[in-house]
Design an enzyme around this catalytic site. Structure first.
Site, PDB file in Angstrom:
ATOM      1  N   HIS A 234      -4.809 -10.504   0.074  1.00 57.53           N
ATOM      2  CA  HIS A 234      -5.634  -9.736  -0.860  1.00 57.53           C
ATOM      3  C   HIS A 234      -5.280  -8.245  -0.780  1.00 57.53           C
ATOM      4  CE1 HIS A 234      -9.465  -8.583  -2.914  1.00 57.53           C
ATOM      5  NE2 HIS A 234      -9.400  -7.548  -2.074  1.00 57.53           N
ATOM      6  N   GLU A 235      -5.155  -7.724   0.417  1.00 57.28           N
ATOM      7  CA  GLU A 235      -4.828  -6.300   0.582  1.00 57.28           C
ATOM      8  C   GLU A 235      -3.419  -5.993   0.075  1.00 57.28           C
ATOM      9  OE1 GLU A 235      -6.922  -4.055   1.139  1.00 57.28           O
ATOM     10  OE2 GLU A 235      -8.580  -5.385   1.677  1.00 57.28           O
ATOM     11  N   HIS A 238      -3.445  -5.571  -3.604  1.00 55.62           N
ATOM     12  CA  HIS A 238      -3.872  -4.231  -4.039  1.00 55.62           C
ATOM     13  C   HIS A 238      -2.675  -3.283  -4.061  1.00 55.62           C
ATOM     14  CE1 HIS A 238      -8.142  -4.531  -4.534  1.00 55.62           C
ATOM     15  NE2 HIS A 238      -8.432  -4.797  -3.255  1.00 55.62           N
ATOM     16  N   GLU A 289     -10.644  -5.981  -7.839  1.00 54.74           N
ATOM     17  CA  GLU A 289     -10.887  -6.964  -6.771  1.00 54.74           C
ATOM     18  C   GLU A 289     -10.550  -8.373  -7.247  1.00 54.74           C
ATOM     19  OE1 GLU A 289     -11.225  -6.197  -3.891  1.00 54.74           O
ATOM     20  OE2 GLU A 289     -12.173  -4.242  -3.777  1.00 54.74           O
TER      21      GLU A 289
END
Lengths: 377, 227
Positions: A234-235, A238, A289
């Protein structure tokens, strides 16, 4: 009946040198009477009066005779009413028409001025937002070296909140996850350097350009390596989606936004480094997100790691958050957990029944070592 | 007070001759030379009171000065020579009551019976007339001296009259003007180089100037050597 009050005004007549003089105007029974300072007198009977309105102010009333050889004028506000009364209603109708025309004209002027002001305001607002939206789009055209510079600067001046963990077992386990995911990143050439920081906070974040920080508090909460892999994916998403730069572009002032549009990145770098140093690094928008979740699922799936770990981790945190929301930093700023869990599960169902390789990590040992401060024994 | 306007129209100066006790109010900096028998008083008020700070501030908005110089002759037959800042003409307008609306910076001097104030002419005129936002309003009786850039010519308007923007010096308040197109179509107006014009209507005197300072500045500015 003698005349009512007198009014300051003037007179045009060929009988005066220069054709014009100021005069005191009296509304007598016989008509409009004007007396100049030289003592000359002029009389215009009401029946011969032709009225006009004008002058620099637009409200000066001119009383003229038929051949326009004599004009008496006055600008006083009360003059129209007094003239109407003094003429016994003879001039009321034509005065009424003149004043109505003037009101229409003045209303028109106001409408034009108001629409002009509104138009200018709309243009300003549109320009302001246009520049912001364009700046946001423009950051995607900039080289990723810019992200790296911002991330590096921010990391240098940041207070990470604890000592860095150097235990090769802990760091190595997490770096192995990063290394498996990196070849599947949407942007190639980025160096995802992972740091583990010993602090009892359930958090992880990535800075623009690739630095990733995971806290031992988060490792302690994860039941398996796949859950942390979900968070790392997930990071990384980003980073590859350049959400950091988007966020900077959203927060910069109009001057920096214009600088971005003309290709001057100095302001962007300085502002970005400061933003990520000072503000919460997890303040991404809901759209960002959700996009990062989706991209994480794609990367995990491509790397052969079970993406369900991410959803499971959310569920764990969601339960924890119910008891003590502020303790779980990673999720406390992340909105609508249930919707995100549902989205991840939905993506997983669409992927069918793939075979995932479990991560070859002794997770219990990693957790134990991380809980002990990750110090090398 | 007697007056003579010297070297018209390109480099005019006004020579005023005052008797003992007579006064004239001038724009700050207008004095070129004078006889020894004058007392000079600088205030923000009209000679003998009236006006004050608010009117002074309004004058600033209209392109004039906060202060006014009052010259009073203390001996007979005293001469005062005044002139404008830019090259141009001076004209004498005798006022017998009534009001003259003067383009900012065109007011040069006036007798003490004339009140100097500023007036707002509306947003349209403020934006498009080629003049300042505020105009100087002179009302009362006496001698009024106006200056221009280039030569001044008077027009006695009866009906309608059209002046290009930036060429108005002053007009009597019995005249009304609005901003309009020079020709029927807007495109034609701009292609013809005239753009917007000031359309006067009514009856009264209008003073126009043959040149306009902004155009001169635009023409000259780029040709000046940087210092």
């Amino acid at each position: 009946m003698t005349g009512e009050a007198t009014f300051p005004g003037g007179v045009f007549s060929e009988r005066i040198d220069d054709g014009r003089a100021g005069a005191e105007i009296e509304l007598s029974v016989a008509g409009v009477r004007a007396r100049t300072p030289d003592g000359a007198e002029f009389l215009l009977p009401y029946a011969e009066c032709r009225l006009e309105i004008g002058g620099a102010s637009g409200r000066m009333i001119f009383c003229r005779n038929r051949d326009r050889s004599l004009t008496i004028f006055c600008e006083e506000r009360t003059f129209a009413d007094a003239l109407s009364r003094a003429s016994g209603g003879l001039l009321s109708e034509s005065l009424g028409e003149l004043l109505a025309a003037r009101r229409r004209e003045s209303r028109r002027g106001w409408w034009i001025a108001a629409s002009l002001a509104l138009g200018i305001a709309a243009l300003l607002v549109a320009g302001f937002w246009g520049v912001r939206v364009a700046a946001r789009a423009a950051v995607h055209a900039m080289p990723v070296a810019l992200d790296e510079k911002i991330g590096e600067l921010a990391l240098k001046s940041m207070d990470l909140g604890g000592p860095e963990v150097h235990d090769p077992l802990v760091v190595g386990a997490l770096q192995a996850i990063v290394d498996r995911l990196a070849p599947h990143a949407a942007v190639s050439g980025l160096e995802f350097r992972l740091r583990v920081v010993d602090a009892p906070i359930v958090n992880a974040f990535a800075l623009p350009g690739g630095p990733i920080v995971v806290y031992t508090g988060l490792i302690g909460k994860a039941a398996g390596a796949e859950e942390v892999a979900g968070v790392i994916g997930h990071e990384m998403a980003h980073v590859t989606a350049r959400h950091g730069l988007e966020r900077i572009a959203d927060s910069v002032g109009i001057v920096t936004a214009v600088q971005i549009l003309v290709g001057d990145t100095q302001g962007l770098v300085a502002f970005g480094a400061e933003l990520f140093t000072l503000a919460s690094v997890n303040s991404y928008s809901r759209r960002q997100e959700m996009a990062a979740d989706e991209e994480a699922v794609r990367m995990l799936h491509a790397a052969g790691i079970d993406p369900a770990g991410l959803a499971r981790f959310f569920e764990v945190l969601d339960r924890e958050q119910g008891d003590l929301p502020s303790a779980v930093s990673w999720i406390s700023t992340h909105p609508q957990n249930q919707a995100r869990i549902a989205q991840i599960r939905g993506r997983l169902a669409a992927l069918g029944e793939p075979s995932y390789q479990p991560l070859a990590v002794d997770w219990a040992e990693v957790r134990r070592r991380a809980a002990g401060g990750g110090q090398v024994e | 007070m007697q007056y003579e306007i010297l070297s018209r129209p390109a480099a005019s100066a006004a020579k005023l001759t005052l008797d003992a006790g007579e006064s004239v109010t001038c724009e700050v900096g207008a004095m070129i030379a004078m006889s020894a028998g004058f007392t000079v008083e600088t205030t923000s008020r009209k000679k003998g009171g009236g006006g004050g700070l608010i009117k002074g501030l309004k004058r600033i908005l209209a392109g004039e000065n906060l202060f006014l110089n009052h010259f009073t002759a203390t001996a007979p037959n005293q001469t005062l020579i005044i002139g404008p800042g830019l090259l141009g003409d001076i004209i004498h307008h005798p006022m017998k009551g009534g009001t003259v609306v003067v383009q900012g910076s065109s007011w040069l001097a006036s007798g003490i019976g004339i009140d100097i104030d500023a007036t707002w002419q509306g947003l349209g005129k403020a934006l498009f007339s080629g003049e300042r936002m505020f105009w100087v309003k002179c009302s009362g009786s006496g001698d009024l001296f106006l200056n221009s850039f280039g030569a001044i010519y008077p027009v006695d308007v009866a009906g309608e009259y059209v002046v290009d923007t930036g060429h108005i010096v002053a007009f009597e308040d019995t005249l009304q003007f609005h901003i309009g197109k020079a020709s029927k179509s807007l495109v034609g107006s701009f292609l013809g180089g005239e753009g917007l014009v000031c359309k006067f209507s009514g009856q009264g005197r209008l003073y126009c100037q043959t040149h306009n300072p902004p155009n001169f500045g635009k023409l000259l500015g780029p040709k000046l050597k940087p210092r």
